[in-house]
Structures are given as structure tokens and as C-alpha cells.
Scaffold this motif. Structure first.
Motif, PDB file in Angstrom:
ATOM      1  N   VAL A 192      41.891  36.642  24.772  1.00 13.82           N
ATOM      2  CA  VAL A 192      42.981  37.605  24.618  1.00 13.82           C
ATOM      3  C   VAL A 192      43.365  38.095  26.009  1.00 13.82           C
ATOM      4  O   VAL A 192      42.522  38.196  26.906  1.00 13.82           O
ATOM      5  CB  VAL A 192      42.583  38.798  23.716  1.00 13.82           C
ATOM      6  N   ILE A 193      44.652  38.375  26.173  1.00 13.78           N
ATOM      7  CA  ILE A 193      45.172  38.822  27.464  1.00 13.78           C
ATOM      8  C   ILE A 193      45.638  40.260  27.318  1.00 13.78           C
ATOM      9  O   ILE A 193      46.501  40.564  26.483  1.00 13.78           O
ATOM     10  CB  ILE A 193      46.323  37.913  27.938  1.00 13.78           C
ATOM     11  N   ILE A 194      45.038  41.134  28.105  1.00 13.16           N
ATOM     12  CA  ILE A 194      45.411  42.560  28.088  1.00 13.16           C
ATOM     13  C   ILE A 194      46.543  42.807  29.075  1.00 13.16           C
ATOM     14  O   ILE A 194      47.490  43.527  28.801  1.00 13.16           O
ATOM     15  CB  ILE A 194      44.200  43.436  28.460  1.00 13.16           C
ATOM     16  N   ASP A 195      46.415  42.244  30.269  1.00 14.86           N
ATOM     17  CA  ASP A 195      47.459  42.309  31.281  1.00 14.86           C
ATOM     18  C   ASP A 195      47.291  41.101  32.190  1.00 14.86           C
ATOM     19  O   ASP A 195      46.470  40.215  31.920  1.00 14.86           O
ATOM     20  CB  ASP A 195      47.409  43.630  32.069  1.00 14.86           C
ATOM     21  N   ALA A 196      48.059  41.055  33.271  1.00 12.47           N
ATOM     22  CA  ALA A 196      48.051  39.884  34.146  1.00 12.47           C
ATOM     23  C   ALA A 196      46.693  39.619  34.774  1.00 12.47           C
ATOM     24  O   ALA A 196      46.401  38.488  35.176  1.00 12.47           O
ATOM     25  CB  ALA A 196      49.113  40.048  35.241  1.00 12.47           C
ATOM     26  N   ASP A 197      45.854  40.629  34.850  1.00  9.12           N
ATOM     27  CA  ASP A 197      44.551  40.476  35.510  1.00  9.12           C
ATOM     28  C   ASP A 197      43.362  40.519  34.558  1.00  9.12           C
ATOM     29  O   ASP A 197      42.219  40.408  35.000  1.00  9.12           O
ATOM     30  CB  ASP A 197      44.374  41.575  36.577  1.00  9.12           C
ATOM     31  N   THR A 198      43.616  40.711  33.278  1.00  4.30           N
ATOM     32  CA  THR A 198      42.511  40.934  32.344  1.00  4.30           C
ATOM     33  C   THR A 198      42.561  39.941  31.195  1.00  4.30           C
ATOM     34  O   THR A 198      43.435  40.008  30.325  1.00  4.30           O
ATOM     35  CB  THR A 198      42.547  42.370  31.787  1.00  4.30           C
ATOM     36  N   TYR A 199      41.611  39.013  31.192  1.00  3.24           N
ATOM     37  CA  TYR A 199      41.469  37.993  30.155  1.00  3.24           C
ATOM     38  C   TYR A 199      40.085  38.146  29.543  1.00  3.24           C
ATOM     39  O   TYR A 199      39.087  38.125  30.257  1.00  3.24           O
ATOM     40  CB  TYR A 199      41.610  36.593  30.747  1.00  3.24           C
ATOM     41  N   LEU A 200      40.016  38.283  28.235  1.00  3.86           N
ATOM     42  CA  LEU A 200      38.733  38.464  27.569  1.00  3.86           C
ATOM     43  C   LEU A 200      38.468  37.279  26.644  1.00  3.86           C
ATOM     44  O   LEU A 200      39.337  36.900  25.851  1.00  3.86           O
ATOM     45  CB  LEU A 200      38.723  39.758  26.750  1.00  3.86           C
TER      46      LEU A 200
END
Length: 267
Positions: free
Chosen positions: A238-246
Motif C-alpha cells: 500500500v502507498i501512503i505517499d510518495a515516500d511511504t510504501y508498506l
């Protein structure tokens, strides 16, 4: 063993403490400093953790000033084996124990040699911790507090804030400010919208998961995500923002895919 910590007593009562150190001069210094603080009452001076256990069996104690490096039973192991530990201030000449002291939720950590000013800082932190405990009677052994001493059902309107312990403080967090939670062994990182650095707290992932409302989901052994913060789902992440991938863990895929399917429009 008697209950050794009375966190919720009326604060007009003195804070009852014991001092533990196997070095006589260091023990005497602790006793002297305790005597200079109006709200501290010295219950006993102990030259070993074994002696302190005997004191705790017969006395009610609110806090302990405890040396770490002691023969037979060191201070860290002594605190860990207490079923209901009082508040702890560690004293030691070795700075490498600081992280371990945080793990057992010590109120403060005095590095020898320390002066009266440093001791007063620790004493005031004790008083503040007890005051917070008195006002927030929902405190629990997990390190997390809920407002009004209630445990509202997940998703209920009242379930909108949490209190967590971090860096010897108790801080209030708006649940919807949480973007995601990251597990790190015994610690959690709470990543928030409102601040760039995460809040780190000693807490089990399962404990927090049970307190969060229905718009939070465990998607990985190490991650809980606020579903409202997800911007995109790309393969197994899942992508929260351009810098955060979980990442989405294999054992959590079915639950997460069911959530996506329920929201999905199109073929």
C-alpha cells in the motif's frame, strides 16, 4: 509480596522510596539527596537487591532509586522479576544501560557521578509520573492509557484519543492523526500526520491493534495502517505517499483484499 506501588493515592501523601546501592558511599549520597527533597520519604537503605526484596515484602513503596551493577542480583534483573514494580530511577556509572532502562519503563536514569540538580530532576519526574497516574486512572501495564478510564468499542465516537508513554512522558494522540504503526521488536513507532518524527513507545502490537477503531487494519506482521490514509494499492504493497510504501503480508492478504473488493468500482 505486598503491592509495592500506589499510583493513585492522594498527592498530599509523601512519595515513599527505597535506595539500593552496594557501595556504602553511593548509598549514603542517595539517602542524603532524598532527605533534601520535601516530597520524598526514605523507607529503607539497602545494600543489595536481595535486601530490597525483604523490604518490599513488608513495606508499601512508591518508587526505588536502584543501582544496576550489584553482585548476586543486579538492579536490572531485580526490577524485571518484580510482579508489580514501583516507579524506578536507575543509578549507574555505565551509560550503555540506558536503552535497557527504557525497556523496563524506568522514570529516569542517573549517570554517576551525579549531583543534586540531576537528582532533583529525577525526583520531579517521579512526582509528575505519579500525578499523571492519579489523574488518569486508566493506566495499565501495557504502557497505554485510555481517556476517562473506559475501553470503548472499536469505531465508537468516544474512541478518538489515546495516551502513550514515550521518553518518560505520557503524550496524548488523536487516533485519526495516526498514519500507520510500525513494529520493532518490543517497541512501536506511531507515524503521525502532525509531526515528522514518529512517537516510539514500549507496547505490544496486539495491544494497540485491539484499541484501534475499524478503519485501522493489520496488513503485515510489522504494520498496522490507517485505511483512510491509503492513496494507492500496488501489487503487494500500500502507498501512503510518495515516500511511504508498506508491504502486505501473505497471511493478511485475504482480509485486506476483502476490504478492497467491498470498496472497488469497476470490473
Amino acid at each position: 509480596m505486598k503491592r509495592v506501588s500506589l499510583l493513585f493515592r492522594t498527592f498530599a501523601v509523601m512519595i515513599r522510596v527505597i535506595a539500593i546501592d552496594d557501595e556504602p558511599l553511593a548509598l549514603q549520597q542517595l539517602a542524603t539527596y532524598i532527605g533534601k527533597v520535601p516530597f520524598l520519604q526514605l523507607v529503607a537503605q539497602c545494600e543489595s537487591a536481595i535486601e530490597a526484596i525483604s523490604v518490599l515484602n513488608r513495606e508499601t513503596v512508591d518508587a526505588i532509586f536502584c543501582d544496576i551493577n550489584m553482585p548476586d542480583l543486579n538492579g536490572m534483573d531485580f526490577v524485571k522479576q518484580l510482579a508489580v514494580p514501583p516507579l524506578i530511577v536507575f543509578t549507574t556509572a555505565y551509560s550503555e544501560y540506558a536503552v535497557e532502562g527504557f525497556r523496563v519503563n524506568a522514570v529516569d536514569y542517573l549517570l554517576k557521578p551525579f549531583g543534586l540538580q540531576d537528582f532533583m530532576r529525577a525526583a520531579n519526574r517521579l512526582k509528575e509520573r505519579l500525578r499523571v497516574g492519579e489523574q488518569s486512572s486508566g493506566i495499565g501495564t501495557s504502557g497505554m492509557l485510555l481517556e476517562n478510564n473506559t475501553h470503548p468499542a472499536s469505531g465508537s465516537p468516544a474512541d478518538n484519543t489515546l495516551f502513550v508513554k514515550t521518553d518518560y512522558r505520557v503524550v496524548k494522540i488523536a487516533i485519526q492523526d495516526i498514519r500507520y504503526v510500525e513494529g520493532m521488536s518490543e517497541y512501536l513507532k506511531l507515524h503521525l500526520d502532525s509531526q515528522p518524527k514518529p512517537i516510539i513507545t514500549l507496547l505490544a502490537m496486539k495491544t494497540l491493534e485491539e484499541r484501534l477503531p475499524s478503519n485501522f487494519m493489520r496488513i503485515h506482521r510489522s504494520y498496522i495502517v490507517n485505511l483512510d490514509k491509503i492513496q494507492e494499492v500496488n501489487k503487494n504493497r500500500v502507498i501512503i505517499d510518495a515516500d511511504t510504501y508498506l508491504p502486505i503480508g501473505d497471511s493478511y492478504k485475504d482480509q485486506f483484499n476483502s476490504y478492497i473488493d467491498a470498496k472497488f468500482l469497476g470490473k
